[in-house]
Design a protein around this motif. Sequence first.
Motif, PDB file in Angstrom:
ATOM      1  N   GLY A 210      -2.734  12.511  19.969  1.00 48.81           N
ATOM      2  CA  GLY A 210      -2.840  11.216  20.635  1.00 48.81           C
ATOM      3  C   GLY A 210      -3.759  10.262  19.895  1.00 48.81           C
ATOM      4  N   ALA A 211      -4.931  10.749  19.502  1.00 42.53           N
ATOM      5  CA  ALA A 211      -5.893   9.908  18.772  1.00 42.53           C
ATOM      6  C   ALA A 211      -5.322   9.452  17.434  1.00 42.53           C
ATOM      7  N   ALA A 212      -4.662  10.369  16.711  1.00 47.97           N
ATOM      8  CA  ALA A 212      -4.082  10.022  15.414  1.00 47.97           C
ATOM      9  C   ALA A 212      -2.973   8.990  15.570  1.00 47.97           C
ATOM     10  N   GLY A 213      -2.178   9.120  16.639  1.00 49.54           N
ATOM     11  CA  GLY A 213      -1.108   8.156  16.869  1.00 49.54           C
ATOM     12  C   GLY A 213      -1.634   6.750  17.076  1.00 49.54           C
ATOM     13  N   TYR A 214      -2.698   6.611  17.863  1.00 52.43           N
ATOM     14  CA  TYR A 214      -3.290   5.284  18.083  1.00 52.43           C
ATOM     15  C   TYR A 214      -3.924   4.739  16.808  1.00 52.43           C
ATOM     16  N   ALA A 215      -4.693   5.565  16.103  1.00 48.61           N
ATOM     17  CA  ALA A 215      -5.399   5.109  14.905  1.00 48.61           C
ATOM     18  C   ALA A 215      -4.417   4.680  13.817  1.00 48.61           C
ATOM     19  N   LEU A 216      -3.422   5.523  13.545  1.00 49.80           N
ATOM     20  CA  LEU A 216      -2.467   5.202  12.489  1.00 49.80           C
ATOM     21  C   LEU A 216      -1.576   4.029  12.887  1.00 49.80           C
ATOM     22  N   GLY A 217      -1.157   3.981  14.138  1.00 55.13           N
ATOM     23  CA  GLY A 217      -0.330   2.867  14.596  1.00 55.13           C
ATOM     24  C   GLY A 217      -1.044   1.531  14.487  1.00 55.13           C
ATOM     25  N   LEU A 218      -2.325   1.497  14.855  1.00 53.41           N
ATOM     26  CA  LEU A 218      -3.106   0.262  14.739  1.00 53.41           C
ATOM     27  C   LEU A 218      -3.322  -0.116  13.275  1.00 53.41           C
ATOM     28  N   ALA A 219      -3.563   0.888  12.424  1.00 48.74           N
ATOM     29  CA  ALA A 219      -3.726   0.604  10.991  1.00 48.74           C
ATOM     30  C   ALA A 219      -2.438   0.026  10.405  1.00 48.74           C
ATOM     31  N   LEU A 220      -1.307   0.571  10.781  1.00 51.70           N
ATOM     32  CA  LEU A 220      -0.021   0.043  10.297  1.00 51.70           C
ATOM     33  C   LEU A 220       0.216  -1.369  10.815  1.00 51.70           C
ATOM     34  N   SER A 221      -0.215  -1.634  12.043  1.00 54.42           N
ATOM     35  CA  SER A 221      -0.071  -2.980  12.594  1.00 54.42           C
ATOM     36  C   SER A 221      -0.903  -3.984  11.813  1.00 54.42           C
ATOM     37  N   LEU A 222      -2.124  -3.595  11.440  1.00 58.34           N
ATOM     38  CA  LEU A 222      -2.971  -4.470  10.632  1.00 58.34           C
ATOM     39  C   LEU A 222      -2.336  -4.748   9.273  1.00 58.34           C
ATOM     40  N   ALA A 223      -1.751  -3.717   8.688  1.00 59.40           N
ATOM     41  CA  ALA A 223      -1.188  -3.859   7.334  1.00 59.40           C
ATOM     42  C   ALA A 223       0.124  -4.627   7.328  1.00 59.40           C
ATOM     43  N   SER A 224       0.875  -4.565   8.423  1.00 58.46           N
ATOM     44  CA  SER A 224       2.227  -5.130   8.422  1.00 58.46           C
ATOM     45  C   SER A 224       2.404  -6.362   9.290  1.00 58.46           C
ATOM     46  N   ASP A 225       1.419  -6.653  10.163  1.00 56.40           N
ATOM     47  CA  ASP A 225       1.527  -7.733  11.146  1.00 56.40           C
ATOM     48  C   ASP A 225       2.631  -7.495  12.169  1.00 56.40           C
ATOM     49  N   LEU A 226       3.098  -6.274  12.288  1.00 53.08           N
ATOM     50  CA  LEU A 226       4.064  -5.921  13.331  1.00 53.08           C
ATOM     51  C   LEU A 226       3.315  -5.616  14.627  1.00 53.08           C
ATOM     52  N   PRO A 227       3.974  -5.756  15.780  1.00 51.45           N
ATOM     53  CA  PRO A 227       3.286  -5.533  17.059  1.00 51.45           C
ATOM     54  C   PRO A 227       2.778  -4.098  17.180  1.00 51.45           C
ATOM     55  N   PRO A 228       1.543  -3.916  17.632  1.00 50.64           N
ATOM     56  CA  PRO A 228       0.930  -2.580  17.641  1.00 50.64           C
ATOM     57  C   PRO A 228       1.542  -1.616  18.639  1.00 50.64           C
ATOM     58  N   GLY A 229       1.937  -2.102  19.821  1.00 48.95           N
ATOM     59  CA  GLY A 229       2.458  -1.204  20.846  1.00 48.95           C
ATOM     60  C   GLY A 229       3.648  -0.381  20.370  1.00 48.95           C
ATOM     61  N   PRO A 230       4.736  -1.033  19.924  1.00 54.33           N
ATOM     62  CA  PRO A 230       5.884  -0.261  19.430  1.00 54.33           C
ATOM     63  C   PRO A 230       5.550   0.603  18.223  1.00 54.33           C
ATOM     64  N   LEU A 231       4.654   0.123  17.353  1.00 53.37           N
ATOM     65  CA  LEU A 231       4.263   0.933  16.193  1.00 53.37           C
ATOM     66  C   LEU A 231       3.546   2.208  16.618  1.00 53.37           C
ATOM     67  N   ILE A 232       2.679   2.098  17.601  1.00 53.34           N
ATOM     68  CA  ILE A 232       1.957   3.283  18.067  1.00 53.34           C
ATOM     69  C   ILE A 232       2.935   4.268  18.711  1.00 53.34           C
ATOM     70  N   VAL A 233       3.874   3.751  19.506  1.00 49.61           N
ATOM     71  CA  VAL A 233       4.883   4.621  20.129  1.00 49.61           C
ATOM     72  C   VAL A 233       5.651   5.395  19.064  1.00 49.61           C
ATOM     73  N   CYS A 234       6.159   4.672  18.051  1.00 49.75           N
ATOM     74  CA  CYS A 234       6.956   5.305  16.998  1.00 49.75           C
ATOM     75  C   CYS A 234       6.109   6.245  16.142  1.00 49.75           C
ATOM     76  N   THR A 235       4.882   5.838  15.835  1.00 50.13           N
ATOM     77  CA  THR A 235       3.998   6.670  15.007  1.00 50.13           C
ATOM     78  C   THR A 235       3.620   7.962  15.717  1.00 50.13           C
ATOM     79  N   MET A 236       3.224   7.851  16.983  1.00 53.16           N
ATOM     80  CA  MET A 236       2.834   9.050  17.725  1.00 53.16           C
ATOM     81  C   MET A 236       4.019   9.998  17.879  1.00 53.16           C
ATOM     82  N   THR A 237       5.204   9.441  18.105  1.00 51.60           N
ATOM     83  CA  THR A 237       6.398  10.285  18.242  1.00 51.60           C
ATOM     84  C   THR A 237       6.719  10.983  16.926  1.00 51.60           C
ATOM     85  N   ALA A 238       6.642  10.248  15.806  1.00 50.60           N
ATOM     86  CA  ALA A 238       6.904  10.857  14.492  1.00 50.60           C
ATOM     87  C   ALA A 238       5.898  11.958  14.190  1.00 50.60           C
TER      88      ALA A 238
END
Length: 253
Positions: A210-238
């Motif tokens: 859970g912690a890794a999903g939030y951290a990595l999803g937020l980092a990807l959002s910062l790098a890509s300017d994509l919305p963080p919520g869907p990124l965290i969902v997809c990252t945590m699931t992957a």
Amino acid sequence: MSFDAAAFSIVWPALLAGLLVTATHVPMGIQVLKRGIVFIDLAVAQIAGLGVIVADRLGFEPQGFAVQIAALGAALGGALLLNWTDRRWPEVQEAVIGVSFIVAANAAILLLATNPHGAENLKDLLVGQILWADPTRLGLVALLYAAILGLWFGLGERFGRIGFYLLFAFAVTASVQLVGVYLVFTTLIVPALATRRLERRRLAAAYGLGAAGYALGLALSLASDLPPGPLIVCTMTALGVALFLSFRRRIAA
């Protein structure tokens, strides 16, 4: 968005919000999976969101005390109703939970139909606005979650079925306003599902996921300017799929 001080000032409350949600929802998710009532989170979260929409429709301030009471009252009412149906018709409880979610979701759509900002409000409810987590609210949420976890781990099975539903309602009411319905459901189910084959250190592995999903999803959002919520969902699931497959290979070996 670049990795600068301004970006960090936005991200750290979002990450803290995610970690707080993870703290309560991971152990609850393991219990939900064990009970076979996977969609209870969606139902109670949607009912709590409906309470927020009703309070907003009545003209109360979006972050005011009345809205919090409306959300909690709706969630507690939904949880008590689901506890009653669980005792009365346990064989169809999952179906009842699904119907409760659908009715609450469509009632919210109807209430927002005449609101010029209805589509945006519905999106905020579902996807959440984790990047705009208010640091001043996180302290109060942390105290609430600490109380919930104290009761959860302190009383365990002795808390009973109704205690489980009530604690669940309190946790979801706070969580859905922090991160949205989709992230609440993902945090509840994905870590529990990914670690279901573990007999030892399951809770630690689920917390780490859970912690890794939030951290990595937020980092990807910062790098890509994509919305963080869907990124965290997809990252945590992957990450959850990768973790589950690694456990499966280890068991097979």
